[in-house]
Design an enzyme around this catalytic site. Structure first.
Site, PDB file in Angstrom:
ATOM      1  N   GLU A 141       2.003  -5.471  -7.032  1.00  0.00           N
ATOM      2  CA  GLU A 141       0.877  -4.811  -6.399  1.00  0.00           C
ATOM      3  C   GLU A 141       0.103  -5.814  -5.567  1.00  0.00           C
ATOM      4  OE1 GLU A 141      -2.510  -3.804  -9.076  1.00  0.00           O
ATOM      5  OE2 GLU A 141      -1.091  -4.341 -10.660  1.00  0.00           O
ATOM      6  N   GLY A 142      -0.692  -5.292  -4.646  1.00  0.00           N
ATOM      7  CA  GLY A 142      -1.482  -6.143  -3.774  1.00  0.00           C
ATOM      8  C   GLY A 142      -2.635  -5.354  -3.203  1.00  0.00           C
ATOM      9  N   ALA A 143      -3.232  -5.884  -2.136  1.00  0.00           N
ATOM     10  CA  ALA A 143      -4.368  -5.211  -1.514  1.00  0.00           C
ATOM     11  C   ALA A 143      -3.989  -3.834  -0.999  1.00  0.00           C
ATOM     12  CB  ALA A 143      -4.898  -6.075  -0.370  1.00  0.00           C
TER      13      ALA A 143
ATOM     14  N   LYS B 256       0.698  -0.462  -4.469  1.00  0.00           N
ATOM     15  CA  LYS B 256       1.705  -0.910  -5.430  1.00  0.00           C
ATOM     16  C   LYS B 256       3.116  -0.650  -4.898  1.00  0.00           C
ATOM     17  CE  LYS B 256      -1.190  -0.326  -9.519  1.00  0.00           C
ATOM     18  NZ  LYS B 256      -1.262   0.131 -10.934  1.00  0.00           N
TER      19      LYS B 256
ATOM     20  N   ASP C  53       1.929 -12.274  10.070  1.00  0.00           N
ATOM     21  CA  ASP C  53       1.587 -12.620   8.683  1.00  0.00           C
ATOM     22  C   ASP C  53       2.783 -13.213   7.947  1.00  0.00           C
ATOM     23  OD1 ASP C  53      -0.115 -12.955   6.531  1.00  0.00           O
ATOM     24  OD2 ASP C  53       0.158 -10.923   5.761  1.00  0.00           O
TER      25      ASP C  53
END
Length: 420
Positions: free
Chosen positions: A101-103, A106, A219
């Site tokens: 999961e992250g900003a 998920k 990124d």
């Protein structure tokens, strides 16, 4: 800092011969294409550190706050979808486990009931800012699929996408751990020179393919470069005097195209995760595809060292670290910056007597001093890094040129592995 004569000479001799299909983007017939020209300009979510968090989202984006009603504490809504193992999405994708999961939300592992294939499904938070990023990523992945129908370049493949309630879900091929996760699980034992060469060559080909098609990733970092397989072997490292894991297969894929930007699109002022952010971005000079080159230079040295080259959380400190490693920032760049508070008398405005400066001097040394040996392959790697970590965008190497660097000489004649 400029490139040395050797770097300039091989650049002049060699010209990269494209083996990609490029040109205008085609449309897929089986699904509607999202028109990225109609998306809002503010599709980028910028992460200020190497760890994923929500610190940069506005209060409105974070959803309802924790409240007290009748003495009962109600949990705040973080925007993630509620799910359980065994839930079937779209009458097709059965959730088997949570992968991470992250900003953004998920990622779950699912089995596709239509063919039995295991896939990864990225479930995006329901807030509109995240949905905009997801719609942009879908559009980019559609175009990549169209331009690379034979799957020759190491970019993740999108297999499907759908909306479940308020959540956009992106179905992608199931991959192994990220290169950052692998380093972390391996106690940050650096990759070997041969491993760096094979991984970097694939990344450079993939991102060069994006650049030829007028797309900047924006990124690139170890977290966004994934091994295709999770399989690994164990071997003894004499230099580190310990056992460590070795990937059984060095095939990788570049992922996370949520902030990828086409040349014709609005360019956000701030891009890239901080540790991999190019100086022109920090100085607000404008940016182009070469910011990806800088980021990959930071990635390669991290693979070599097992640690981040610029572990800063402050823009001015970040620039000071760059100067310790790469030499002074050219005055003509400082003169052009809109961040005037960074400059004093045409030099970086940095208080050298500060405690932070002591830390910088302790942890940041001139680039060439990071070399562990004087071997030819390490000289080649650091020559390549010098060309990539060039302050002046007009002098920074392109990835097409980098693929012809002597560091990759042994790989250029090899055919890339065919993927199913």
């Amino acid at each position: 800092m400029g490139k040395n004569n050797d770097c300039d000479s091989w650049k002049a001799i060699n010209k990269f011969k494209s083996d990609s299909k490029s040109g205008s983007f085609k449309q897929r017939k089986q699904r509607p294409i999202l028109d990225i020209s109609k998306l809002s300009k503010d599709v980028s979510l910028h992460l200020e550190s190497a760890s994923l968090d929500d610190n940069n989202l506005s209060a409105a984006d974070k959803g309802p706050k924790e409240t007290q009603q009748g003495g009962i504490k109600q949990n705040s809504d973080d925007g993630n979808m509620d799910y359980h193992i065994g839930l079937v999405l779209e009458d097709r994708y059965e959730i088997l486990s949570t992968l991470g999961e992250g900003a953004f939300g998920k990622v779950v592992e699912c089995i596709d009931r239509h063919g039995g294939q295991h896939v990864a499904v990225k479930i995006v938070k329901k807030f509109e800012s995240f949905c905009k990023v997801a719609r942009s990523e879908i559009a980019v992945l559609e175009e990549i699929n169209n331009l690379d129908e034979d799957n020759r370049f190491a970019c993740v493949r999108m297999l499907d996408w759908f909306k479940h309630k308020a959540h956009i879900c992106i179905v992608m091929e199931l991959l192994g751990p990220s290169t950052f996760e692998f380093l972390q699980q391996n106690n940050f034992v650096p990759f070997s020179m041969e491993q760096i060469r094979h991984i970097a060559f694939q990344i450079f080909r993939a991102v060069s393919f994006l650049h030829r098609n007028k797309l900047t990733h924006t990124d690139l970092k170890p977290e966004n470069i994934l091994f295709v397989s999770s399989d690994c072997d164990t071997e003894y490292n004499q230099q580190m005097n310990c056992k460590h894991k070795k990937p059984s297969c060095l095939d990788i894929k570049v992922v996370d195209f949520g902030t990828a930007t086409f040349d014709h699109q609005h360019h956000e002022t701030l891009v890239s995760t901080r540790h991999y952010r190019a100086p022109e971005v920090i100085l607000d000079l404008g940016w182009n595809q070469s910011c990806d080159v800088w980021s990959l230079g930071c990635v390669l040295i991290e693979y070599y060292l097992g640690q981040t080259l610029f572990p800063s959380h402050d823009c001015r400190e970040h620039l000071a670290m760059m100067e310790n490693v790469l030499g002074p920032i050219p005055p003509h760049l400082l003169k052009q910056t809109r961040k005037k508070h960074f400059v004093k008398h045409e030099r970086l405005n940095w208080v050298e007597a500060s405690s932070s400066d002591d830390d910088i001097r302790k942890h940041c040394q001139p680039l060439m001093q990071y070399m562990r040996t004087n071997s030819e392959e390490e000289k080649q790697l650091f020559d390549l890094l010098t060309c990539m970590l060039e302050y002046d965008v007009s002098r920074r190497i392109t990835l097409e040129e980098a693929l012809w660097h002597p560091f990759f000489c042994s790989l250029r004649t090899q055919q890339p592995p065919q993927r199913s």
